[in-house]
Structure formats: C-alpha cells, structure tokens
Design an enzyme around this catalytic site. Structure first.
Site, PDB file in Angstrom:
ATOM      1  N   ASN A 150      29.139  15.405  32.203  1.00 10.08           N
ATOM      2  CA  ASN A 150      28.390  16.652  32.379  1.00 10.08           C
ATOM      3  C   ASN A 150      27.248  16.357  33.345  1.00 10.08           C
ATOM      4  OD1 ASN A 150      26.845  18.971  32.140  1.00 10.08           O
ATOM      5  ND2 ASN A 150      26.283  18.632  29.975  1.00 10.08           N
ATOM      6  N   LYS A 182      25.100  18.366  34.477  1.00 11.59           N
ATOM      7  CA  LYS A 182      23.926  19.238  34.265  1.00 11.59           C
ATOM      8  C   LYS A 182      23.427  19.732  35.640  1.00 11.59           C
ATOM      9  CE  LYS A 182      23.153  16.916  29.930  1.00 11.59           C
ATOM     10  NZ  LYS A 182      22.226  16.476  28.889  1.00 11.59           N
ATOM     11  N   HIS A 209      26.470  24.584  25.027  1.00 15.04           N
ATOM     12  CA  HIS A 209      25.750  23.298  25.077  1.00 15.04           C
ATOM     13  C   HIS A 209      24.348  23.496  24.485  1.00 15.04           C
ATOM     14  CE1 HIS A 209      23.577  19.845  26.641  1.00 15.04           C
ATOM     15  NE2 HIS A 209      24.751  19.257  26.786  1.00 15.04           N
ATOM     16  N   GLU A 233      21.535  22.609  25.369  1.00 16.07           N
ATOM     17  CA  GLU A 233      20.493  23.021  26.328  1.00 16.07           C
ATOM     18  C   GLU A 233      20.588  24.510  26.628  1.00 16.07           C
ATOM     19  OE1 GLU A 233      21.312  19.971  29.222  1.00 16.07           O
ATOM     20  OE2 GLU A 233      20.539  18.461  27.828  1.00 16.07           O
ATOM     21  N   GLU A 287      27.499  17.241  19.393  1.00 21.12           N
ATOM     22  CA  GLU A 287      26.379  16.676  20.119  1.00 21.12           C
ATOM     23  C   GLU A 287      25.100  16.905  19.313  1.00 21.12           C
ATOM     24  OE1 GLU A 287      27.152  16.112  24.529  1.00 21.12           O
ATOM     25  OE2 GLU A 287      26.488  18.174  24.313  1.00 21.12           O
ATOM     26  N   GLY A 317      20.105  12.823  25.552  1.00 17.06           N
ATOM     27  CA  GLY A 317      19.094  12.419  26.520  1.00 17.06           C
ATOM     28  C   GLY A 317      17.955  11.605  25.932  1.00 17.06           C
ATOM     29  N   SER A 328      23.727  10.479  24.466  1.00 10.44           N
ATOM     30  CA  SER A 328      23.308   9.137  24.879  1.00 10.44           C
ATOM     31  C   SER A 328      24.437   8.101  24.886  1.00 10.44           C
ATOM     32  CB  SER A 328      22.145   8.642  23.997  1.00 10.44           C
ATOM     33  OG  SER A 328      20.999   9.455  24.203  1.00 10.44           O
ATOM     34  N   GLY A 379      26.323  12.703  29.520  1.00 10.70           N
ATOM     35  CA  GLY A 379      25.370  13.263  30.480  1.00 10.70           C
ATOM     36  C   GLY A 379      24.856  12.181  31.416  1.00 10.70           C
ATOM     37  N   GLY A 380      23.704  11.639  31.078  1.00  9.39           N
ATOM     38  CA  GLY A 380      23.009  10.667  31.939  1.00  9.39           C
ATOM     39  C   GLY A 380      23.900   9.564  32.490  1.00  9.39           C
TER      40      GLY A 380
HETATM   41  P1  PGA Z   1      23.309  12.516  27.450  1.00  9.20           P
HETATM   42  O1  PGA Z   1      23.800  14.042  27.488  1.00  9.20           O
HETATM   43  O2  PGA Z   1      24.558  11.669  27.552  1.00  9.20           O
HETATM   44  O3  PGA Z   1      22.419  12.369  28.660  1.00  9.20           O
HETATM   45  O4  PGA Z   1      22.594  12.313  26.177  1.00  9.20           O
HETATM   46  C1  PGA Z   1      24.961  14.437  26.806  1.00  9.20           C
HETATM   47  C2  PGA Z   1      25.146  15.935  26.957  1.00  9.20           C
HETATM   48  O5  PGA Z   1      24.156  16.666  26.884  1.00  9.20           O
HETATM   49  O6  PGA Z   1      26.283  16.421  27.151  1.00  9.20           O
END
Ligand code: PGA
Length: 248
Positions: A9, A11, A94, A96, A166, A172, A212, A233-234
């Site tokens: 992802n 983002k 999601h 967010e 999640e 994050g 994460s 994500g990251g």
């Molecule tokens: P993250 O994000 O791996 O940076 O924690 C995961 C996500 O929000 O899909």
C-alpha cells in the site's frame, strides 16, 4: 504449501514517473517469486503502473473507491473508472480512511456492495484501536466491524472478498502484532464466517495481516494457520526492501 498474497500500500507516495522506475526494479528483484504480489497505488499512478507491470504477475489496484456509479461527487472515483484504468482490486475502509476521512462501517458496507457488482476484488480492512485492546474489547470491535461490512452480502460472494486485519496500534508504529495476537483474531474471524455462512466459505476467504510488517516478520506470520498474506505500508516503498519481504 500456501502461496502468500502480499499487498503493498503506497498510501500518498510516488508520482507516475517514480512509479514506473519502482516497478521496473521490483520486477527484476522478484522475477522468481511464487507469491501473489499486488500494489495499491494512488489513483493518478494506476495507468502508469498497469503499463509497467506488463509481462509480470504483479497486479495493480486502488486505495479507495466511491459507492456510486457516477455523479456530482467532487474528488471521488467510481468502480468503472478504476476498471477501465486497469485496476483489478481496491482497498476498502483502511483505518486511515476511517480515522481522517470519516469513513464509517456503513460506508464500508455500501462500498463493498458496489465493488461486488464490478470485476474488482475488494480488500476490506478492519482492526481495533489501542484503547479498544486495552479495554479488552478487541474481539467485539473486530466482529462488529466484520458484521457491519458484510451486511447484506450473500455467501456466494464471500470467496471473492479479501479481509485485512490491521490493528490501528500496529499501523506505522513499528509495533507489529505478535504472530499469536494476529492468529487469534484471524481464527476468530474465520470461525465467525464459518457460523454465518459455512466452513467451506470461511476457508475460501483470504485474511491478510497488516501493521508494521517487515521482511523479518514474514516467516513467523506466514506460519500461522489463518494468516494468508500481508498488507504492507512503509516496508513496500523501496523496491529492494519490498522484494526481500516478498522473497522471504
Ligand atoms: P505499515 O502500514 O506497514 O506502514 O504499518 C500498513 C497499512 O496501513 O496498510
């Protein structure tokens, strides 16, 4: 052996030009991978990405979609627009989107019902907050999110749906859930689906873990019975780092 579904992802990262460079590199690094790899990218990058992934098995999708087919909804995008750009899946709900853009369980449900009328694979995200977990309410929260998201969805559609657990406290933050915590929730969701629909249907639904995730977590996460893949994500932003995770 299970073949993991690994979804990156992006983002709000990467321009169309940057996305093409990224995909050329990623394709090189993962040419011999068995994993199913998908990238959820910004709307504006979809066409460039679809072009760049040609000749590979990487699939491109979006991070959000609107519940209506068309109309006066400034800034929004429809399932048919995503399909015609070459997207094959979309994230829904999601955390967010829920946290910063006011998406509710009801909106998630309406979006899911719309996406199920299209060719896109929905990836429905859910997960408790830190305060839910500290109050011991994580099981209730997770089940009520799943129940609301699947309201009115017939069991025939379940095999097409991907779920992504999640926990908000893990996204994050570097605080990845332990494999046991994740497996617990995944198992709970699986048995809920088994009761509501059937054991066969419950087995057919892929349940991803996200929050994460880095390459070093992959072996222990993927060893869990009810974890079918990850949402990253990251750790997906750099193609080399992401390829290590994919080739774990
Ligand atoms: P993250 O994000 O791996 O940076 O924690 C995961 C996500 O929000 O899909």
């Amino acid at each position: 052996v299970k073949i993991p579904l690994i979804v990156g992802n992006w983002k709000m990262h990467k321009t169309p030009a940057e996305s093409s460079v990224y995909i050329q590199q990623l394709k090189k690094y993962i040419s011999s991978s068995r994993a199913n790899v998908m990238l959820a990218v910004p709307f504006i990058d979809i066409c460039a990405c679809v072009e760049s992934v040609k000749g590979s098995l990487i699939r491109i999708g979006a991070q959000n979609v609107h519940e209506k087919d068309f109309g006066a909804y400034t800034g929004e995008i429809s399932t048919s627009m995503l399909e015609s750009a070459g997207a094959t899946f979309v994230l829904i709900g999601h955390s967010e989107r829920r946290q910063y853009f006011g998406e509710t369980d009801e909106m998630v449900n309406r979006k899911l019902l719309k996406v199920l009328q299209s060719s896109l694979t929905p990836i429905v995200c859910f997960g408790e907050s830190l305060s839910d977990r500290e109050a011991g309410k994580e099981k209730d929260v997770v089940i009520s999110q799943i129940q609301a998201a699947l309201d009115g969805v017939s069991g025939d559609f379940l095999p097409q749906i991907v779920l992504a657990y999640e926990p908000v406290w893990a996204i994050g933050t570097g605080m990845v859930a332990t494999p046991e915590i994740a497996e617990n929730v995944h198992g709970l969701v699986r048995s809920y689906l088994s009761q509501q629909f059937s054991p066969t249907v419950a087995q057919s639904v892929k349940i991803l873990y996200g929050g994460s995730v880095k390459s070093e977590h992959m072996v222990s996460l993927m060893a869990q019975k009810n974890i079918d893949g990850v949402l990253v994500g990251g750790a997906c932003l750099d193609p080399e780092a992401f390829s290590k995770l994919i080739n774990y």
